[in-house]
Design a protein around this motif. Structure first.
Motif, PDB file in Angstrom:
ATOM      1  N   GLU A   1      15.741  27.698  26.208  1.00 11.37           N
ATOM      2  CA  GLU A   1      14.838  27.186  27.245  1.00 11.37           C
ATOM      3  C   GLU A   1      14.842  28.069  28.488  1.00 11.37           C
ATOM      4  O   GLU A   1      13.830  28.192  29.174  1.00 11.37           O
ATOM      5  CB  GLU A   1      15.212  25.754  27.625  1.00 11.37           C
ATOM      6  CG  GLU A   1      14.945  24.751  26.522  1.00 11.37           C
ATOM      7  CD  GLU A   1      15.584  23.394  26.762  1.00 11.37           C
ATOM      8  OE1 GLU A   1      15.054  22.406  26.225  1.00 11.37           O
ATOM      9  OE2 GLU A   1      16.630  23.320  27.458  1.00 11.37           O
TER      10      GLU A   1
ATOM     11  N   GLN B   1      12.055  30.775  29.002  1.00 15.76           N
ATOM     12  CA  GLN B   1      10.673  30.389  29.271  1.00 15.76           C
ATOM     13  C   GLN B   1      10.288  30.740  30.713  1.00 15.76           C
ATOM     14  O   GLN B   1      11.155  30.937  31.567  1.00 15.76           O
ATOM     15  CB  GLN B   1      10.497  28.887  29.039  1.00 15.76           C
ATOM     16  CG  GLN B   1      10.788  28.468  27.626  1.00 15.76           C
ATOM     17  CD  GLN B   1      10.758  26.947  27.462  1.00 15.76           C
ATOM     18  OE1 GLN B   1      11.030  26.206  28.398  1.00 15.76           O
ATOM     19  NE2 GLN B   1      10.425  26.505  26.268  1.00 15.76           N
ATOM     20  N   PRO B   2       8.986  30.762  31.000  1.00 16.26           N
ATOM     21  CA  PRO B   2       8.548  30.979  32.393  1.00 16.26           C
ATOM     22  C   PRO B   2       9.066  29.849  33.296  1.00 16.26           C
ATOM     23  O   PRO B   2       9.351  28.746  32.823  1.00 16.26           O
ATOM     24  CB  PRO B   2       7.016  30.932  32.296  1.00 16.26           C
ATOM     25  CG  PRO B   2       6.697  31.140  30.851  1.00 16.26           C
ATOM     26  CD  PRO B   2       7.879  30.648  30.072  1.00 16.26           C
TER      27      PRO B   2
ATOM     28  N   ALA C   1       7.679  27.782  35.404  1.00 14.63           N
ATOM     29  CA  ALA C   1       6.968  26.501  35.365  1.00 14.63           C
ATOM     30  C   ALA C   1       7.426  25.654  34.179  1.00 14.63           C
ATOM     31  O   ALA C   1       7.644  24.447  34.312  1.00 14.63           O
ATOM     32  CB  ALA C   1       5.456  26.726  35.300  1.00 14.63           C
ATOM     33  N   GLU C   2       7.608  26.275  33.038  1.00 14.71           N
ATOM     34  CA  GLU C   2       8.025  25.530  31.842  1.00 14.71           C
ATOM     35  C   GLU C   2       9.483  25.089  31.967  1.00 14.71           C
ATOM     36  O   GLU C   2       9.847  23.986  31.544  1.00 14.71           O
ATOM     37  CB  GLU C   2       7.812  26.382  30.589  1.00 14.71           C
ATOM     38  CG  GLU C   2       7.858  25.604  29.312  1.00 14.71           C
ATOM     39  CD  GLU C   2       6.878  24.426  29.290  1.00 14.71           C
ATOM     40  OE1 GLU C   2       7.287  23.358  28.781  1.00 14.71           O
ATOM     41  OE2 GLU C   2       5.743  24.536  29.759  1.00 14.71           O
ATOM     42  N   ARG C   3      10.328  25.925  32.552  1.00  7.80           N
ATOM     43  CA  ARG C   3      11.735  25.534  32.759  1.00  7.80           C
ATOM     44  C   ARG C   3      11.805  24.314  33.673  1.00  7.80           C
ATOM     45  O   ARG C   3      12.544  23.361  33.403  1.00  7.80           O
ATOM     46  CB  ARG C   3      12.533  26.698  33.351  1.00  7.80           C
ATOM     47  CG  ARG C   3      12.642  27.871  32.405  1.00  7.80           C
ATOM     48  CD  ARG C   3      13.632  28.946  32.811  1.00  7.80           C
ATOM     49  NE  ARG C   3      13.767  29.300  34.185  1.00  7.80           N
ATOM     50  CZ  ARG C   3      13.270  30.418  34.737  1.00  7.80           C
ATOM     51  NH1 ARG C   3      12.532  31.271  34.049  1.00  7.80           N
ATOM     52  NH2 ARG C   3      13.496  30.696  36.007  1.00  7.80           N
TER      53      ARG C   3
ATOM     54  N   ARG D   1       9.416  22.103  34.211  1.00 11.13           N
ATOM     55  CA  ARG D   1       8.831  20.961  33.496  1.00 11.13           C
ATOM     56  C   ARG D   1       9.883  20.325  32.567  1.00 11.13           C
ATOM     57  O   ARG D   1      10.004  19.110  32.509  1.00 11.13           O
ATOM     58  CB  ARG D   1       7.602  21.414  32.697  1.00 11.13           C
ATOM     59  CG  ARG D   1       6.831  20.271  32.074  1.00 11.13           C
ATOM     60  CD  ARG D   1       5.517  20.728  31.445  1.00 11.13           C
ATOM     61  NE  ARG D   1       4.577  21.157  32.480  1.00 11.13           N
ATOM     62  CZ  ARG D   1       4.247  22.438  32.739  1.00 11.13           C
ATOM     63  NH1 ARG D   1       4.747  23.412  32.023  1.00 11.13           N
ATOM     64  NH2 ARG D   1       3.402  22.734  33.699  1.00 11.13           N
ATOM     65  N   THR D   2      10.638  21.156  31.882  1.00  9.61           N
ATOM     66  CA  THR D   2      11.674  20.641  30.986  1.00  9.61           C
ATOM     67  C   THR D   2      12.745  19.895  31.777  1.00  9.61           C
ATOM     68  O   THR D   2      13.128  18.785  31.420  1.00  9.61           O
ATOM     69  CB  THR D   2      12.312  21.799  30.175  1.00  9.61           C
ATOM     70  OG1 THR D   2      11.282  22.429  29.402  1.00  9.61           O
ATOM     71  CG2 THR D   2      13.403  21.284  29.253  1.00  9.61           C
TER      72      THR D   2
ATOM     73  N   THR E   1      11.569  16.427  33.242  1.00  5.87           N
ATOM     74  CA  THR E   1      11.134  15.401  32.297  1.00  5.87           C
ATOM     75  C   THR E   1      12.359  14.569  31.940  1.00  5.87           C
ATOM     76  O   THR E   1      13.340  15.099  31.412  1.00  5.87           O
ATOM     77  CB  THR E   1      10.540  16.038  31.022  1.00  5.87           C
ATOM     78  OG1 THR E   1       9.408  16.823  31.394  1.00  5.87           O
ATOM     79  CG2 THR E   1      10.122  14.970  30.023  1.00  5.87           C
TER      80      THR E   1
ATOM     81  N   GLU F   1      18.029  26.965  38.492  1.00  6.35           N
ATOM     82  CA  GLU F   1      16.854  27.682  37.987  1.00  6.35           C
ATOM     83  C   GLU F   1      16.113  28.388  39.106  1.00  6.35           C
ATOM     84  O   GLU F   1      15.590  29.485  38.912  1.00  6.35           O
ATOM     85  CB  GLU F   1      15.929  26.734  37.226  1.00  6.35           C
ATOM     86  CG  GLU F   1      16.515  26.247  35.921  1.00  6.35           C
ATOM     87  CD  GLU F   1      17.055  27.372  35.043  1.00  6.35           C
ATOM     88  OE1 GLU F   1      16.337  28.380  34.829  1.00  6.35           O
ATOM     89  OE2 GLU F   1      18.202  27.252  34.583  1.00  6.35           O
TER      90      GLU F   1
ATOM     91  N   ASP G   1       4.165  12.064  33.944  1.00  2.00           N
ATOM     92  CA  ASP G   1       3.990  13.470  33.548  1.00  2.00           C
ATOM     93  C   ASP G   1       2.950  14.165  34.421  1.00  2.00           C
ATOM     94  O   ASP G   1       3.138  15.317  34.828  1.00  2.00           O
ATOM     95  CB  ASP G   1       3.576  13.565  32.078  1.00  2.00           C
ATOM     96  CG  ASP G   1       4.702  13.203  31.122  1.00  2.00           C
ATOM     97  OD1 ASP G   1       5.870  13.075  31.572  1.00  2.00           O
ATOM     98  OD2 ASP G   1       4.411  13.039  29.917  1.00  2.00           O
TER      99      ASP G   1
ATOM    100  N   ASP H   1       3.694  17.383  36.770  1.00  4.62           N
ATOM    101  CA  ASP H   1       2.973  18.640  36.617  1.00  4.62           C
ATOM    102  C   ASP H   1       2.264  19.051  37.907  1.00  4.62           C
ATOM    103  O   ASP H   1       2.242  20.226  38.273  1.00  4.62           O
ATOM    104  CB  ASP H   1       1.980  18.542  35.462  1.00  4.62           C
ATOM    105  CG  ASP H   1       2.682  18.444  34.108  1.00  4.62           C
ATOM    106  OD1 ASP H   1       3.903  18.718  34.034  1.00  4.62           O
ATOM    107  OD2 ASP H   1       2.008  18.071  33.121  1.00  4.62           O
TER     108      ASP H   1
END
Length: 193
Positions: A65, A68-69, A71-73, A75-76, A79, A126, A176, A180
């Motif tokens: 994980e 990942q970029p 934004a995705e890190r 988001r993970t 969540t 992060e 969500d 986001d």
């Protein structure tokens, strides 16, 4: 550990004041005396229970994980992991902890440290990595302060949710969407220019 499982089951189905050492011992199938050899008091046991719940809701990223970029890190990280037994009771449980905080400050401290506090630490890690890699410019902010700002944007006003729960993002889709949008706004602000 069966004691913490028993405590979690009781916390999910009973009011906090009903979650006594005797009730936990009965649910775990042991004597109260044995329970006191493991945990010296109710505050310590409930603190450990909330720490365990926090570790279930929030976790660090895996090595995969982390590739990942940003934004995705984020988001993970932002969540919440699914904890079925607490789907219907989070606000009621939080209200009970707030009520008991003056008498049992350790329970509130543990919940904050292992819940929201852990999430802020993970997001801060992060953001530190992202700043070092040039993915983000924190504009002189400490990573932990920036992380707290982002977590607050995602979680929202807890006091308002406690007072007027029907106004909060209550469905997973609403949560969500808020997450986001918060990440997008935050990343726009820390984008290297």
């Amino acid at each position: 550990m069966m004691v913490l499982d028993a405590a979690a089951e009781l916390l999910a189905t009973h009011r906090l004041e009903e979650v006594s050492m005797a009730a936990i011992a009965r649910r775990a199938g042991m004597s109260k005396r044995t329970l006191y050899t493991v945990f010296s008091c109710r505050e310590e046991l409930l603190g450990a229970s909330f720490a365990r719940i926090g570790q279930t809701l929030f976790r660090r990223l895996t090595e995969v994980e982390r590739q990942q970029p940003l934004a995705e890190r984020l988001r993970t990280l932002l969540t919440l992991n699914h904890v079925p037994c607490f789907e219907e009771t989070p606000l009621e449980l939080l209200r009970a902890v707030v009520t008991e905080a003056p008498v049992f400050p350790g329970i509130a401290r543990q919940l904050d440290t292992e819940g929201r506090g852990a999430l802020i630490r993970y997001v801060g890690e992060e953001l530190t990595a992202a700043a070092a890699e040039g993915e983000a410019d924190l504009k002189g902010m400490r990573a932990e302060d920036a992380a707290e700002l982002l977590v607050d944007m995602v979680i929202g006003d807890t006091l308002h949710r406690l007072l007027i729960p029907e106004d909060s993002c209550s469905t997973p889709a609403e949560r969500d969407l808020r997450r986001d949008r918060a990440i997008a706004l935050f990343l726009d602000g820390v984008r290297p220019r």
